[in-house]
Design an enzyme around this catalytic site. Structure first.
Site, PDB file in Angstrom:
ATOM      1  N   ASP A  41       0.601  -1.325  -0.206  1.00 57.16           N
ATOM      2  CA  ASP A  41      -0.099   0.195   0.104  1.00 57.16           C
ATOM      3  C   ASP A  41       1.194   1.305   0.340  1.00 57.16           C
ATOM      4  O   ASP A  41       2.049   1.255   0.523  1.00 57.16           O
ATOM      5  CB  ASP A  41      -0.618   0.158   1.197  1.00 57.16           C
ATOM      6  CG  ASP A  41      -2.002  -0.700   0.919  1.00 57.16           C
ATOM      7  OD1 ASP A  41      -2.621  -1.404  -0.243  1.00 57.16           O
ATOM      8  OD2 ASP A  41      -2.368  -0.944   2.457  1.00 57.16           O
ATOM      9  N   LYS A  63      -3.299   2.108  -2.446  1.00 51.02           N
ATOM     10  CA  LYS A  63      -4.980   2.891  -2.200  1.00 51.02           C
ATOM     11  C   LYS A  63      -4.425   4.045  -2.008  1.00 51.02           C
ATOM     12  O   LYS A  63      -3.745   4.553  -0.838  1.00 51.02           O
ATOM     13  CB  LYS A  63      -5.249   2.441  -1.333  1.00 51.02           C
ATOM     14  CG  LYS A  63      -6.538   0.919  -1.198  1.00 51.02           C
ATOM     15  CD  LYS A  63      -6.582   0.190   0.646  1.00 51.02           C
ATOM     16  CE  LYS A  63      -6.979  -1.263   0.064  1.00 51.02           C
ATOM     17  NZ  LYS A  63      -7.079  -2.262   1.082  1.00 51.02           N
ATOM     18  N   MET A 174      -8.610   9.027   8.343  1.00 50.20           N
ATOM     19  CA  MET A 174      -9.686   9.579   7.108  1.00 50.20           C
ATOM     20  C   MET A 174     -10.101  10.065   7.240  1.00 50.20           C
ATOM     21  O   MET A 174     -11.350  10.278   6.927  1.00 50.20           O
ATOM     22  CB  MET A 174      -9.709   7.335   6.397  1.00 50.20           C
ATOM     23  CG  MET A 174      -9.076   6.688   6.436  1.00 50.20           C
ATOM     24  SD  MET A 174      -9.842   5.375   6.128  1.00 50.20           S
ATOM     25  CE  MET A 174     -10.419   4.209   7.111  1.00 50.20           C
TER      26      MET A 174
END
Ligand code: SAH
Length: 263
Positions: A41, A63, A174
């Site tokens: 990632d 991602k 996030m």
């Protein structure tokens, strides 16, 4: 054909920590050394791959916020296919594989396919990134609980009420795009608008930066600073402890000390 051709490989989900090589575990390094294939990632410290597994095939399934370069089902299919073809596969994931990392889904996919799978925990950004900014998530007399939430999906009114009423530290992963809704949501649900809060960008990496403001003013402060993902948001009195020697932090510590000492 040799026996080797019939050997099923294995999958190891490796928690890579928040992005600096110092925060890799010895288990992570060992797993990388034995890897034939590594699916990694963006948030993992990818620069270590050349050092620890120079011969491995490296696959970027990177991602980024709002953009899944390789869909989750395809990642799971790749893990299984490589292992069934005999490869020892490392899934190199930012932070800890089980904290908002879809690690559980990847483990299930391997088990369903009969592929041996192991998980090596990692240093999660939810704790290590606040720490990089000098913020302890708990402190005796100040916060005795912390809650880690994702800002990926909107919170319900009930969740806002619980979070605002819990009294500990709230950590949001996030959460950069959610911040303009999150901060007023918490205040509407009863959180003191003066509660100190911080956004820590790129913790343990170059360009690390912390923006501090009372929660009610944090969205504006973050917009002004041009805050970008990856970042961890911390909300709670513990944020004051980052500024050692600061009058407010000192007063808070004194009050906490008195509260703890009281019978
Ligand atoms: N499994 C990971 C989290 C994956 S969700 C873990 O345990 O850390 C991705 C989020 O993690 C990002 O949006 C950001 O909120 C946070 N994050 C990961 N690495 C970070 C870093 N170095 N600095 C700031 N935030 C980070």
């Amino acid at each position: 054909m040799t026996d080797q051709a019939y050997r099923t490989g294995r999958v190891t989900l490796v928690g890579a920590g928040p992005g600096s090589r110092e925060l890799l575990t010895l288990g992570a390094v060992e797993a990388l050394r034995g890897a034939d294939v590594v699916l990694y990632d963006r948030l993992a410290p990818v620069e270590v791959l050349a050092e620890f597994c120079p011969g491995a095939t490296l696959v970027d399934v990177g991602k980024r916020p709002g953009h899944h370069a390789v869909p989750q089902e395809d990642i799971e299919r790749l893990l299984v296919e490589h292992a069934l073809a005999g490869a020892d596969v490392v899934r190199f994931k930012g932070g800890d594989p089980y904290v908002f990392g879809r690690g559980g889904e990847e483990v299930l996919a391997c088990r369903r396919a009969g592929v041996p799978v192991e998980v090596i925990p990692g240093v999660t950004s939810s704790i290590a990134v606040p720490a990089a900014a000098g913020i302890p998530l708990t402190h005796r007399g100040i916060a005795h609980a912390f809650t880690v939430i994702s800002g990926h999906a909107p919170l319900t009114a009930e969740e806002y009420t619980h979070l605002a009423g819990l009294g500990g530290t709230v950590v949001v992963l996030m959460g950069v795009s959610a911040l303009p809704a999150l901060a007023p949501g918490l205040v509407r649900a009863g959180l003191d608008p003066d509660t100190p809060a911080a956004v820590v960008e790129r913790g343990h990496r170059s360009g690390q930066r912390t923006t501090v403001a009372p929660i009610a003013a944090l969205p504006a402060a973050a917009a002004l600073a041009g805050v970008r993902s990856p970042a961890v948001i911390v909300i709670g009195e513990v944020v004051r402890l980052a500024s050692e020697g600061d009058a407010e932090a000192d007063a808070l510590l004194r009050r906490a000390g008195e509260a703890v000492a009281a019978p």
